[in-house]
Design a protein around this motif. Structure first.
Motif, PDB file in Angstrom:
ATOM      1  N   ARG A 142      89.705 112.146  58.799  1.00 39.97           N
ATOM      2  CA  ARG A 142      89.135 111.851  57.488  1.00 39.97           C
ATOM      3  C   ARG A 142      88.054 110.765  57.532  1.00 39.97           C
ATOM      4  NH1 ARG A 142      94.633 113.011  55.594  1.00 39.97           N
ATOM      5  NH2 ARG A 142      95.246 110.823  55.873  1.00 39.97           N
ATOM      6  N   PHE A 143      87.801 110.152  58.694  1.00 41.14           N
ATOM      7  CA  PHE A 143      86.644 109.254  58.833  1.00 41.14           C
ATOM      8  C   PHE A 143      85.383 110.109  58.911  1.00 41.14           C
ATOM      9  CE2 PHE A 143      89.728 106.082  59.768  1.00 41.14           C
ATOM     10  CZ  PHE A 143      89.106 104.834  59.717  1.00 41.14           C
ATOM     11  N   ALA A 144      84.272 109.568  58.429  1.00 37.38           N
ATOM     12  CA  ALA A 144      82.996 110.264  58.544  1.00 37.38           C
ATOM     13  C   ALA A 144      82.653 110.453  60.021  1.00 37.38           C
ATOM     14  CB  ALA A 144      81.897 109.487  57.834  1.00 37.38           C
ATOM     15  N   ARG A 145      82.059 111.585  60.349  1.00 35.52           N
ATOM     16  CA  ARG A 145      81.687 111.888  61.731  1.00 35.52           C
ATOM     17  C   ARG A 145      80.342 111.245  62.076  1.00 35.52           C
ATOM     18  NH1 ARG A 145      84.029 115.422  65.508  1.00 35.52           N
ATOM     19  NH2 ARG A 145      86.016 116.192  64.717  1.00 35.52           N
ATOM     20  N   ILE A 146      80.103 111.071  63.380  1.00 35.96           N
ATOM     21  CA  ILE A 146      78.860 110.502  63.891  1.00 35.96           C
ATOM     22  C   ILE A 146      77.909 111.646  64.237  1.00 35.96           C
ATOM     23  CG2 ILE A 146      77.823 109.043  65.658  1.00 35.96           C
ATOM     24  CD1 ILE A 146      80.607 107.811  66.089  1.00 35.96           C
ATOM     25  N   PRO A 147      76.724 111.696  63.628  1.00 36.05           N
ATOM     26  CA  PRO A 147      75.768 112.737  64.011  1.00 36.05           C
ATOM     27  C   PRO A 147      75.466 112.686  65.509  1.00 36.05           C
ATOM     28  CG  PRO A 147      75.042 111.616  62.010  1.00 36.05           C
ATOM     29  CD  PRO A 147      76.216 110.845  62.538  1.00 36.05           C
ATOM     30  N   GLN A 148      75.314 113.839  66.110  1.00 34.28           N
ATOM     31  CA  GLN A 148      74.994 114.012  67.538  1.00 34.28           C
ATOM     32  C   GLN A 148      76.164 113.688  68.466  1.00 34.28           C
ATOM     33  OE1 GLN A 148      71.025 112.509  68.761  1.00 34.28           O
ATOM     34  NE2 GLN A 148      70.769 111.830  66.640  1.00 34.28           N
ATOM     35  N   GLU A 149      77.337 113.414  67.924  1.00 32.60           N
ATOM     36  CA  GLU A 149      78.512 113.156  68.745  1.00 32.60           C
ATOM     37  C   GLU A 149      79.568 114.221  68.459  1.00 32.60           C
ATOM     38  OE1 GLU A 149      79.096 111.111  71.112  1.00 32.60           O
ATOM     39  OE2 GLU A 149      78.102 109.183  70.830  1.00 32.60           O
ATOM     40  N   THR A 150      80.202 114.705  69.514  1.00 31.45           N
ATOM     41  CA  THR A 150      81.257 115.705  69.342  1.00 31.45           C
ATOM     42  C   THR A 150      82.618 115.197  69.802  1.00 31.45           C
ATOM     43  OG1 THR A 150      80.731 116.653  71.517  1.00 31.45           O
ATOM     44  CG2 THR A 150      79.635 117.622  69.597  1.00 31.45           C
ATOM     45  N   GLU A 151      82.637 114.133  70.613  1.00 29.52           N
ATOM     46  CA  GLU A 151      83.900 113.602  71.108  1.00 29.52           C
ATOM     47  C   GLU A 151      84.537 112.661  70.087  1.00 29.52           C
ATOM     48  OE1 GLU A 151      83.945 112.895  75.685  1.00 29.52           O
ATOM     49  OE2 GLU A 151      82.085 112.055  74.902  1.00 29.52           O
ATOM     50  N   LEU A 152      85.850 112.491  70.199  1.00 31.72           N
ATOM     51  CA  LEU A 152      86.594 111.507  69.416  1.00 31.72           C
ATOM     52  C   LEU A 152      87.665 110.902  70.309  1.00 31.72           C
ATOM     53  CD1 LEU A 152      87.278 113.232  65.960  1.00 31.72           C
ATOM     54  CD2 LEU A 152      85.610 111.449  66.436  1.00 31.72           C
ATOM     55  N   VAL A 153      87.816 109.597  70.270  1.00 38.80           N
ATOM     56  CA  VAL A 153      88.939 108.969  70.955  1.00 38.80           C
ATOM     57  C   VAL A 153      90.182 109.204  70.100  1.00 38.80           C
ATOM     58  CG1 VAL A 153      89.941 106.814  71.783  1.00 38.80           C
ATOM     59  CG2 VAL A 153      87.481 107.202  71.981  1.00 38.80           C
ATOM     60  N   PRO A 154      91.212 109.858  70.632  1.00 41.62           N
ATOM     61  CA  PRO A 154      92.392 110.128  69.818  1.00 41.62           C
ATOM     62  C   PRO A 154      93.166 108.846  69.517  1.00 41.62           C
ATOM     63  CG  PRO A 154      92.791 110.763  72.092  1.00 41.62           C
ATOM     64  CD  PRO A 154      91.343 110.395  72.005  1.00 41.62           C
ATOM     65  N   LEU A 155      93.866 108.858  68.385  1.00 46.15           N
ATOM     66  CA  LEU A 155      94.738 107.738  68.049  1.00 46.15           C
ATOM     67  C   LEU A 155      95.805 107.634  69.129  1.00 46.15           C
ATOM     68  CD1 LEU A 155      95.396 105.667  65.662  1.00 46.15           C
ATOM     69  CD2 LEU A 155      97.214 107.295  65.083  1.00 46.15           C
TER      70      LEU A 155
END
Length: 302
Positions: free
Chosen positions: A271-284
């Motif tokens: 539910r956080f806004a995504r970063i343009p040009q980024e596809t990865e996310l550090v999982p909780l």
């Protein structure tokens, strides 16, 4: 001096080390500073670089400051900003932001050195849920003092009668100081909570020597005179005490435990806004450690 903290060293892989001075069991905060990491110095070969993948923050501001090298900042506001040596990049997380910091493709191809500080500044309660924002200040916009073997650049806040243009949310100071061998400098008593982090070199205070990777926390109300016993690079930091305790969990800081739980759920549910040009996310992290109370009465003094 009130407390001496020796920063803990951690290898992040490929020989890249960070030294963490705050939070510490001996001292959780100094003024609003709740997290303080030294990055490097490291030398990257061609094709190597740093990749701090997209991750979230609430309730704080991040301050990225480099002595050497360059990183590329991206965030969920759509900001894309190179971070270069001497510039100040102040990101206000407030109610929530996500960002990444990576070695840019052209810098990765060339290789080179990286050396700097990543700090978190806790926000006063009235600003914990402020709108997220990002501000960049080029090195030439910052107050600079030079003379008698001393060079001081004021990153944020006020010190020695000067004030940085960087907007802060509480009274504080943060300065980059370089001393030539045998040079002397006074840290005035104008702020209640004060510390010195020695990134490189050595200094003496009242005949006692201190070396790199040490955070010196000083008692309120007295001037501190230091002498460089060798070429030294350090950070002065501190400010007024926080308006109550803070809790820290992973990348989240808040005066409310419940708010931390809400932030954890929001990141896990995307539910956080995504970063343009980024596809990865550090999982909780499943078990990132306990919710730590920071800045309780007595402010964690050792």
């Amino acid at each position: 001096m009130e407390t001496l903290i020796v920063a803990r060293t951690r290898d992040l892989g490929d020989g890249f080390e960070v030294r963490r001075a705050l939070p510490s069991a001996r001292r959780r905060m100094v003024g609003p500073f709740i997290f303080f990491d030294q990055m490097g110095p490291a030398v990257f070969r061609s094709g190597q670089g740093l990749d701090v993948r997209p991750h979230p923050h609430i309730g704080l501001a991040t301050v990225s400051y480099l002595f050497e090298g360059e990183l590329l900042h991206r965030d969920s506001l759509g900001m894309v900003q190179p971070i270069r040596a001497g510039d100040v990049n102040w990101m206000t997380a407030g109610r929530g932001i996500a960002h990444s910091e990576r070695t840019a493709p052209e810098a990765r191809a060339a290789g080179g050195r990286l050396f700097g500080i990543q700090a978190w500044v806790a926000l006063p309660k009235q600003y914990e849920e402020t709108e997220p924002a990002f501000a960049h200040h080029a090195v030439d916009a910052l107050p600079f003092l030079e003379g008698d073997g001393v060079r001081m650049r004021l990153i944020a806040g006020s010190l020695h009668g000067r004030r940085s243009p960087v907007r802060t949310f509480s009274e504080m100071f943060y300065a980059d100081v370089a001393l030539e061998a045998d040079a002397r400098l006074v840290l005035p008593a104008e702020h209640e909570e004060r510390a010195l982090y020695l990134a490189d070199g050595a200094v003496e205070i009242d005949g006692t020597a201190f070396g790199s990777g040490e955070l010196l926390v000083f008692r309120p109300g007295c001037e501190i005179t230091l002498r460089a016993s060798a070429l030294a690079r350090m950070l002065f930091l501190g400010g007024e005490p926080m308006d109550g305790p803070r809790y820290i969990f992973w990348n989240f800081v808040s005066s409310s435990r419940d708010r931390l739980e809400e932030a954890k759920a929001d990141w896990k549910a995307d539910r956080f806004a995504r970063i343009p040009q980024e596809t990865e996310l550090v999982p909780l992290p499943e078990e990132p450690g306990p919710v730590l109370p920071v800045g309780l009465p007595g402010r964690g003094r050792g």
